[in-house]
Design an enzyme around this catalytic site. Structure first.
Site, PDB file in Angstrom:
ATOM      1  N   GLY A  55       0.817  -1.218   0.000  1.00 32.06           N
ATOM      2  CA  GLY A  55       0.000   0.000   0.000  1.00 32.06           C
ATOM      3  C   GLY A  55       0.846   1.260   0.000  1.00 32.06           C
ATOM      4  N   ASP A  81       0.248  -8.774   2.223  1.00 35.87           N
ATOM      5  CA  ASP A  81      -0.720  -7.897   1.544  1.00 35.87           C
ATOM      6  C   ASP A  81      -1.501  -8.734   0.533  1.00 35.87           C
ATOM      7  OD1 ASP A  81      -1.950  -5.813  -0.120  1.00 35.87           O
ATOM      8  OD2 ASP A  81      -0.600  -4.450   0.945  1.00 35.87           O
ATOM      9  N   ASN A  82      -2.823  -8.596   0.566  1.00 38.11           N
ATOM     10  CA  ASN A  82      -3.643  -9.359  -0.396  1.00 38.11           C
ATOM     11  C   ASN A  82      -4.014  -8.527  -1.624  1.00 38.11           C
ATOM     12  OD1 ASN A  82      -5.503  -7.630   0.670  1.00 38.11           O
ATOM     13  ND2 ASN A  82      -7.001  -9.179   1.245  1.00 38.11           N
ATOM     14  N   LYS A 139      -9.531   2.345   4.034  1.00 34.77           N
ATOM     15  CA  LYS A 139      -9.321   3.723   4.518  1.00 34.77           C
ATOM     16  C   LYS A 139     -10.232   4.775   3.885  1.00 34.77           C
ATOM     17  CE  LYS A 139      -5.827   4.775   1.075  1.00 34.77           C
ATOM     18  NZ  LYS A 139      -4.607   5.444   0.711  1.00 34.77           N
ATOM     19  N   SER A 188      -5.120   7.543  13.035  1.00 41.55           N
ATOM     20  CA  SER A 188      -5.444   8.664  12.151  1.00 41.55           C
ATOM     21  C   SER A 188      -5.925   9.853  12.962  1.00 41.55           C
ATOM     22  CB  SER A 188      -6.555   8.176  11.203  1.00 41.55           C
ATOM     23  OG  SER A 188      -7.262   9.244  10.667  1.00 41.55           O
ATOM     24  N   TYR A 229     -15.189   4.473   9.538  1.00 41.98           N
ATOM     25  CA  TYR A 229     -13.732   4.340   9.402  1.00 41.98           C
ATOM     26  C   TYR A 229     -13.023   4.926  10.632  1.00 41.98           C
ATOM     27  CZ  TYR A 229      -8.971   5.596   8.228  1.00 41.98           C
ATOM     28  OH  TYR A 229      -7.610   5.752   8.286  1.00 41.98           O
ATOM     29  N   LYS A 231     -10.624   3.262  13.966  1.00 42.41           N
ATOM     30  CA  LYS A 231      -9.327   3.693  14.505  1.00 42.41           C
ATOM     31  C   LYS A 231      -9.433   3.961  16.004  1.00 42.41           C
ATOM     32  CE  LYS A 231      -7.119   3.346  10.647  1.00 42.41           C
ATOM     33  NZ  LYS A 231      -6.191   2.229  10.436  1.00 42.41           N
ATOM     34  N   PHE A 268      -1.799  12.705  10.205  1.00 39.13           N
ATOM     35  CA  PHE A 268      -2.699  13.770   9.766  1.00 39.13           C
ATOM     36  C   PHE A 268      -2.994  13.542   8.271  1.00 39.13           C
ATOM     37  CE2 PHE A 268      -3.736  16.603  13.310  1.00 39.13           C
ATOM     38  CZ  PHE A 268      -3.203  15.824  14.302  1.00 39.13           C
ATOM     39  N   ASN A 302      -9.109  12.177  -2.162  1.00 40.13           N
ATOM     40  CA  ASN A 302      -8.252  13.065  -1.372  1.00 40.13           C
ATOM     41  C   ASN A 302      -7.697  14.189  -2.259  1.00 40.13           C
ATOM     42  OD1 ASN A 302      -7.421  10.115   0.219  1.00 40.13           O
ATOM     43  ND2 ASN A 302      -8.252  11.845   1.350  1.00 40.13           N
ATOM     44  N   ARG A 332     -18.183  20.254   1.500  1.00 38.73           N
ATOM     45  CA  ARG A 332     -18.327  18.787   1.518  1.00 38.73           C
ATOM     46  C   ARG A 332     -18.908  18.392   2.874  1.00 38.73           C
ATOM     47  NH1 ARG A 332     -13.002  15.141   0.479  1.00 38.73           N
ATOM     48  NH2 ARG A 332     -12.506  15.859   2.586  1.00 38.73           N
TER      49      ARG A 332
HETATM   50  P1  NAD Z   1      -3.466   1.563   1.348  1.00 35.65           P
HETATM   51  O1  NAD Z   1      -4.847   1.141   1.013  1.00 35.65           O
HETATM   52  O2  NAD Z   1      -2.640   2.134   0.251  1.00 35.65           O
HETATM   53  O3  NAD Z   1      -2.653   0.353   2.013  1.00 35.65           O
HETATM   54  C1  NAD Z   1      -3.257  -0.618   2.792  1.00 35.65           C
HETATM   55  C2  NAD Z   1      -2.802  -1.966   2.255  1.00 35.65           C
HETATM   56  O4  NAD Z   1      -3.355  -3.002   3.071  1.00 35.65           O
HETATM   57  C3  NAD Z   1      -3.266  -2.226   0.818  1.00 35.65           C
HETATM   58  O5  NAD Z   1      -2.148  -2.580   0.044  1.00 35.65           O
HETATM   59  C4  NAD Z   1      -4.253  -3.381   0.948  1.00 35.65           C
HETATM   60  O6  NAD Z   1      -4.202  -4.229  -0.176  1.00 35.65           O
HETATM   61  C5  NAD Z   1      -3.799  -4.065   2.229  1.00 35.65           C
HETATM   62  N1  NAD Z   1      -4.871  -4.742   2.975  1.00 35.65           N
HETATM   63  C6  NAD Z   1      -6.025  -4.194   3.432  1.00 35.65           C
HETATM   64  N2  NAD Z   1      -6.735  -5.120   4.110  1.00 35.65           N
HETATM   65  C7  NAD Z   1      -6.021  -6.278   4.078  1.00 35.65           C
HETATM   66  C8  NAD Z   1      -6.223  -7.589   4.575  1.00 35.65           C
HETATM   67  N3  NAD Z   1      -7.326  -7.898   5.252  1.00 35.65           N
HETATM   68  N4  NAD Z   1      -5.280  -8.525   4.361  1.00 35.65           N
HETATM   69  C9  NAD Z   1      -4.154  -8.223   3.660  1.00 35.65           C
HETATM   70  N5  NAD Z   1      -3.906  -7.000   3.153  1.00 35.65           N
HETATM   71  C10 NAD Z   1      -4.830  -6.049   3.363  1.00 35.65           C
HETATM   72  O7  NAD Z   1      -3.575   2.591   2.567  1.00 35.65           O
HETATM   73  P2  NAD Z   1      -2.480   3.569   3.154  1.00 35.65           P
HETATM   74  O8  NAD Z   1      -2.815   4.953   2.728  1.00 35.65           O
HETATM   75  O9  NAD Z   1      -1.127   3.027   2.896  1.00 35.65           O
HETATM   76  O10 NAD Z   1      -2.840   3.475   4.694  1.00 35.65           O
HETATM   77  C11 NAD Z   1      -2.160   2.594   5.567  1.00 35.65           C
HETATM   78  C12 NAD Z   1      -2.766   2.694   6.947  1.00 35.65           C
HETATM   79  O11 NAD Z   1      -2.692   4.044   7.382  1.00 35.65           O
HETATM   80  C13 NAD Z   1      -4.246   2.320   7.031  1.00 35.65           C
HETATM   81  O12 NAD Z   1      -4.455   1.655   8.245  1.00 35.65           O
HETATM   82  C14 NAD Z   1      -4.952   3.660   7.024  1.00 35.65           C
HETATM   83  O13 NAD Z   1      -6.202   3.595   7.676  1.00 35.65           O
HETATM   84  C15 NAD Z   1      -3.972   4.498   7.803  1.00 35.65           C
HETATM   85  N6  NAD Z   1      -4.069   5.934   7.513  1.00 35.65           N
HETATM   86  C16 NAD Z   1      -3.933   6.368   6.223  1.00 35.65           C
HETATM   87  C17 NAD Z   1      -4.038   7.725   5.951  1.00 35.65           C
HETATM   88  C18 NAD Z   1      -3.933   8.234   4.546  1.00 35.65           C
HETATM   89  O14 NAD Z   1      -4.346   9.369   4.287  1.00 35.65           O
HETATM   90  N7  NAD Z   1      -3.388   7.468   3.592  1.00 35.65           N
HETATM   91  C19 NAD Z   1      -4.257   8.629   6.991  1.00 35.65           C
HETATM   92  C20 NAD Z   1      -4.371   8.144   8.295  1.00 35.65           C
HETATM   93  C21 NAD Z   1      -4.267   6.779   8.543  1.00 35.65           C
HETATM   94  C1  WQD Z   2      -8.400  17.691   2.366  1.00 34.19           C
HETATM   95  C2  WQD Z   2      -9.041  19.042   2.112  1.00 34.19           C
HETATM   96  C3  WQD Z   2     -11.337  18.945   1.477  1.00 34.19           C
HETATM   97  C4  WQD Z   2     -10.847  17.149  -2.437  1.00 34.19           C
HETATM   98  C5  WQD Z   2      -9.059  12.273   4.982  1.00 34.19           C
HETATM   99  C6  WQD Z   2      -9.649  11.370   6.026  1.00 34.19           C
HETATM  100  C7  WQD Z   2      -8.753  11.288   7.220  1.00 34.19           C
HETATM  101  C8  WQD Z   2      -7.347  10.871   6.821  1.00 34.19           C
HETATM  102  C9  WQD Z   2      -6.822  11.778   5.754  1.00 34.19           C
HETATM  103  C10 WQD Z   2      -7.299   8.454   6.903  1.00 34.19           C
HETATM  104  C11 WQD Z   2     -10.448  19.153   2.687  1.00 34.19           C
HETATM  105  C12 WQD Z   2     -10.500  19.548   0.377  1.00 34.19           C
HETATM  106  C13 WQD Z   2     -10.579  17.681  -1.205  1.00 34.19           C
HETATM  107  C14 WQD Z   2     -11.352  18.016  -3.482  1.00 34.19           C
HETATM  108  C15 WQD Z   2     -11.247  19.859  -1.940  1.00 34.19           C
HETATM  109  N1  WQD Z   2      -7.315   9.552   6.257  1.00 34.19           N
HETATM  110  N2  WQD Z   2     -10.781  19.005  -0.958  1.00 34.19           N
HETATM  111  N3  WQD Z   2     -11.516  19.332  -3.164  1.00 34.19           N
HETATM  112  O1  WQD Z   2     -10.803  14.923   4.489  1.00 34.19           O
HETATM  113  O2  WQD Z   2      -8.768  15.986   5.551  1.00 34.19           O
HETATM  114  O3  WQD Z   2      -8.946  13.577   5.530  1.00 34.19           O
HETATM  115  O4  WQD Z   2      -7.752  11.817   4.650  1.00 34.19           O
HETATM  116  O5  WQD Z   2      -7.243   8.273   8.063  1.00 34.19           O
HETATM  117  O6  WQD Z   2      -9.314  10.356   8.071  1.00 34.19           O
HETATM  118  O7  WQD Z   2     -10.914  11.911   6.392  1.00 34.19           O
HETATM  119  O8  WQD Z   2      -8.529  14.747   3.391  1.00 34.19           O
HETATM  120  O9  WQD Z   2      -7.638  14.961   1.140  1.00 34.19           O
HETATM  121  O10 WQD Z   2     -10.083  14.382   1.402  1.00 34.19           O
HETATM  122  O11 WQD Z   2      -9.313  16.668   1.991  1.00 34.19           O
HETATM  123  O12 WQD Z   2     -11.445  21.051  -1.722  1.00 34.19           O
HETATM  124  O13 WQD Z   2     -11.648  17.615  -4.600  1.00 34.19           O
HETATM  125  O14 WQD Z   2      -9.177  19.232   0.699  1.00 34.19           O
HETATM  126  O15 WQD Z   2     -12.574  19.587   1.590  1.00 34.19           O
HETATM  127  O16 WQD Z   2     -10.602  20.440   3.165  1.00 34.19           O
HETATM  128  P1  WQD Z   2      -9.367  14.881   4.764  1.00 34.19           P
HETATM  129  P2  WQD Z   2      -8.897  15.107   1.912  1.00 34.19           P
END
Ligand code: NAD
Ligand code: WQD
Length: 346
Positions: free
Chosen positions: A14, A36-37, A90, A130, A155, A159, A184, A205, A301
């Protein structure tokens, strides 16, 4: 026979997992194994990791929710000393529409991995949490001690529950040392531009939407609201480079392995400490890419938090983690990766 210690990465294909693997391979001597699946990724990510680091990754393509398939990985490898558990779904919006998918995957996978840690004496555990655990918050910047609010989505609730499970396990099973890292807004890509976040599903995002718009995959993007009580009317977030997030995992892991922790369960915020508005993010992208973005102001939004950013003092003091990449690095690396994707078969 190898005497190297192994770090097991769940979700290694991921976005954040793959960048963490790269940093682990480049800056530590651990053997790295991934599970990873590919439910939200591709096996090709490991080819890109190999191109960057010259090293091959052993990935177990199994669903972590299936304990019968998970347990033999621990049974057959007594070199595992630490786990970084990234695997989870996520997408906040999808979790509202399909909560079952999120509760099942995010909670069962966590329980299964923790149960294996307890059974096979793996002492060091890092969990991807998160900033969404804070909910809608008035007190800024957010400290780890700021009381968490009501989860705004299933979601976010997975967490919050995950952190509670971690805390209880680390009390009940004293050998287990755990850390929850509250990210963040992780953005950007490896600075080489050779790997980054895949848009397997339609991106929601901000940064992937910006780069998708700039390259023409999305015709026009919308800023979600411009009448918020902020300096330019748009929402404020704490964007942090994915490689800085990766580096924080290594520091957190070493903190546990070196037994510097004072508690069996710790929480750290991972942001830069800087609040950036949507319009500021767009302006930074336009500057580094030298492209004008096709955007207009749209409606708010639903569910958006107006402003959130981190207080980094605890993580800086405790883990000595100071993010090294700025907003322009985040945008230029994301743009490099978007351009790279035109040339490769995902
Ligand atoms: P991602 O989706 O890119 O990576 C997650 C990976 O886990 C994927 O490759 C998916 O195939 C694998 N996976 C999911 N469920 C599985 C399962 N049951 N068995 C095996 N593999 C599995 O996500 P990411 O952005 O890399 O996020 C990683 C972690 O960070 C997540 O827990 C997410 O909730 C957390 N997080 C992400 C963000 C963000 O904005 N990306 C923000 C805060 C927290
Ligand atoms: C960022 C800002 C939108 C798209 C999410 C999850 C959070 C964490 C991080 C996992 C906001 C604005 C976005 C667009 C826009 N993930 N925006 N036009 O909502 O802060 O957080 O990702 O844990 O849990 O909720 O991130 O990237 O979606 O948005 O104006 O087309 O960009 O309104 O202000 P967010 P985001």
């Amino acid at each position: 026979m190898s005497t190297k210690k192994t770090i097991l990465i769940t979700g290694g294909a991921g976005y954040i997992g793959s960048h963490t693997i790269i940093e682990l391979l480049e800056t530590t001597d651990f053997n790295i194994v991934s599970i990873d699946n590919y439910s939200n990724s591709s096996s090709k990510t490991f080819d890109r990791i190999e191109k960057i680091t010259g090293k091959k990754i052993n990935n177990h393509n199994i669903d972590i929710c299936n304990k019968e398939l998970l347990e033999p990985i621990f049974q057959n490898d007594n070199s595992i000393i630490g786990i970084i558990h990234f695997a989870a779904f996520k997408a906040v919006g999808e979790s509202v529409l399909n909560p079952q998918k999120y509760y099942h995957n995010n909670i069962n996978s966590l329980l299964n991995v923790l149960d294996c840690c307890v059974k096979y004496n793996v002492a060091n555990f890092i969990f991807s949490s998160s900033c969404s655990v804070y909910g809608n918050i008035n007190e800024l910047p957010v400290k780890e001690t700021t009381p968490i609010g009501k989860a705004e989505s299933p979601y976010a609730y997975t967490k919050q529950i995950g952190e509670e499970i971690l805390k209880d396990y680390s009390i009940g099973y004293q050998k287990l040392q755990t850390i929850a890292l509250r990210y963040f807004n992780p953005v950007g890509a490896h600075m080489s531009g050779l790997t980054g976040e895949l848009d397997i599903n339609k991106p929601s995002n901000l940064v992937p939407i910006i780069t998708n718009t700039a390259i023409g995959k999305i015709e026009k993007m919308h800023v979600h609201g411009s009448t918020y009580p902020t300096r330019d009317g748009t929402c404020i977030r704490d964007y942090v480079h994915v490689t800085d997030i990766a580096i924080a995992h290594i520091k957190a892991l070493k903190y546990l392995i070196d037994k510097n922790n004072t508690s069996n369960f710790s929480i750290f915020n991972l942001g830069t400490g800087n609040g950036i508005s949507v319009l500021e993010a767009i302006a930074a992208f336009e500057k580094v890419s030298e492209k004008k973005l096709n955007y207009s102001i749209g409606p708010n939004r639903t569910g958006d938090v107006i402003a959130i950013y981190s207080d980094n003092s605890f993580v800086e003091k405790t883990l000595n983690w100071i993010p090294k990449y700025n907003l322009e690095d985040m945008m230029s690396s994301a743009w490099k990766w978007e351009l790279e994707q035109q040339n490769i078969n995902k």
